[in-house]
Design an enzyme around this catalytic site. Structure first.
Site, PDB file in Angstrom:
ATOM      1  CB  VAL A 154      -0.964   0.020   1.220  1.00 42.05           C
ATOM      2  CG1 VAL A 154      -0.217   0.306   2.527  1.00 42.05           C
ATOM      3  CG2 VAL A 154      -2.078   1.027   1.013  1.00 42.05           C
ATOM      4  CD  GLU A 245      11.100  -9.129  -0.422  1.00 42.25           C
ATOM      5  OE1 GLU A 245      10.434  -8.200  -0.904  1.00 42.25           O
ATOM      6  OE2 GLU A 245      12.209  -8.968   0.138  1.00 42.25           O
TER       7      GLU A 245
END
Ligand SMILES: CC(=O)N[C@H]1[C@@H](OP(=O)(O)OP(=O)(O)OC[C@H]2O[C@@H](n3ccc(=O)[nH]c3=O)[C@H](O)[C@@H]2O)O[C@H](CO)[C@H](O)[C@@H]1O
Ligand SMILES: [Mn+2]
Length: 296
Positions: A154, A245
């Site tokens: 975001v 990740e």
């Protein structure tokens, strides 16, 4: 000539024995497993849209805005209206613990924002990593009417077209911070006790956690594996170097992306634009980590 698809018969045809005038010679545009790597000038946006728009696709995007990260939503949503899959059906799912702070942004016809309330956490690492299982839950609930999904950070804005050229079964984005580095410098998880472990000789590219996607089925499988591996590590008191990740990178090592997006698709505002980056499509804003995260 009737449609943009027909136009390809009147534009100069690429000759296979000479480099196409629209191609790129300064960057790698195909992986060793023959997946395209998408850079500006490797595709014709008008032609691509002419192929995909008649299919009446719905593209979903997920974005998490937990705690103070709600402040990034306004720019994220506003710029997505300018650049993200313009002319397609787009459904953005906002996950937040502050539903009252989600800004109202004017949306074009065919575009929708839904808010899903999630719990906060005292650790940013958990907020970031748990996205995988929440996206997985969402995907289980989505009907067949959603075709593709992208999961995005975001704290970022769109600055250029992100459209049909990015569609594929399993789509990874090369991390802007490491693409010039040798594999040995990629920040993969290196401890064998983690399920995200990568041996020194492993790895194709270092992909970013801030943007990935694909078909609903493929992202369902990805989020299932990554969230399970994160949880199983957690039970043993292990957290991978870069949380989800790291697990994502392990997943893409074992399950090769069918399309790879260049760092045009996730740049970082603090980085000077390198010459091979002809357009920045999506980029992380500069932020004061200490002021916005629940922990440091
Ligand atoms: C560019 C890029 O690839 N960024 C990745 C990187 O760091 P970043 O430094 O970009 O991580 P970040 O602080 O943006 O956190 C990732 C995302 O988690 C959400 N969030 C985080 C904290 C919080 O308090 N509230 C909240 O909503 C938010 O959507 C944010 O964009 O490493 C992280 C690993 O953990 C993630 O893989 C990020 O995707
Ligand atoms: Mn981020």
């Amino acid at each position: 000539c009737k449609s943009p698809v027909d136009r390809c018969f009147i534009r100069p045809r690429p000759r296979l024995t000479t480099l196409p005038h629209t191609g790129r010679t300064d960057v790698v545009t195909v992986t060793p497993w023959l997946a395209p790597i998408v850079w500006e000038s490797t595709f014709d946006p008008v032609l691509m849209d002419a192929i995909f728009k008649p299919q009446n696709l719905t593209i979903a995007a997920t974005v998490f805005a937990v705690g103070k990260y709600v402040q990034f939503l306004k720019d994220f949503l506003k710029t997505s209206e300018q650049f993200f899959f313009i002319g397609f059906n787009v459904h953005i799912y906002v996950f937040t613990d502050r539903p009252n702070d989600v800004p109202k942004v004017q949306l074009a016809p065919g575009r929708k924002v839904s808010v899903r309330v999630v719990q906060s956490s005292q650790r940013w690492q958990e907020i970031s990593a748990r996205r995988m299982e929440m996206v997985h839950t969402l995907l289980l609930e989505l009907s067949d009417s959603t075709h593709f999904i992208f999961c995005l950070d975001v704290d970022s804005k769109f600055h250029g077209r992100w459209g049909s050229e990015s569609l594929g079964e399993l789509v990874a984005v090369v991390h802007p911070g490491y693409y010039g580095n040798p594999r040995s410098r990629f920040p993969f998880e290196r401890r064998t006790k983690s399920r995200a472990y990568m041996a020194p000789s492993d790895g194709d590219f270092y992909y970013c956690g801030g943007a990935f996607g694909g078909s609903v089925d493929q992202v369902l499988a990805l989020t299932q594996t990554c969230s399970k591996n994160y949880r199983d590590d957690e039970k043993e008191g292990v957290e991978a170097a870069w949380q989800e990740e790291s697990h994502l990178n392990r997943y893409f090592w074992e399950n090769k992306p069918s399309k790879v997006l260049s760092p045009e698709y996730l740049w970082q505002d603090f980085k000077p634009r390198n010459p091979e980056i002809r357009i920045i499509r999506f980029s992380g804003v500069i932020k004061n980590y200490a002021a916005i995260r629940p922990n440091v």
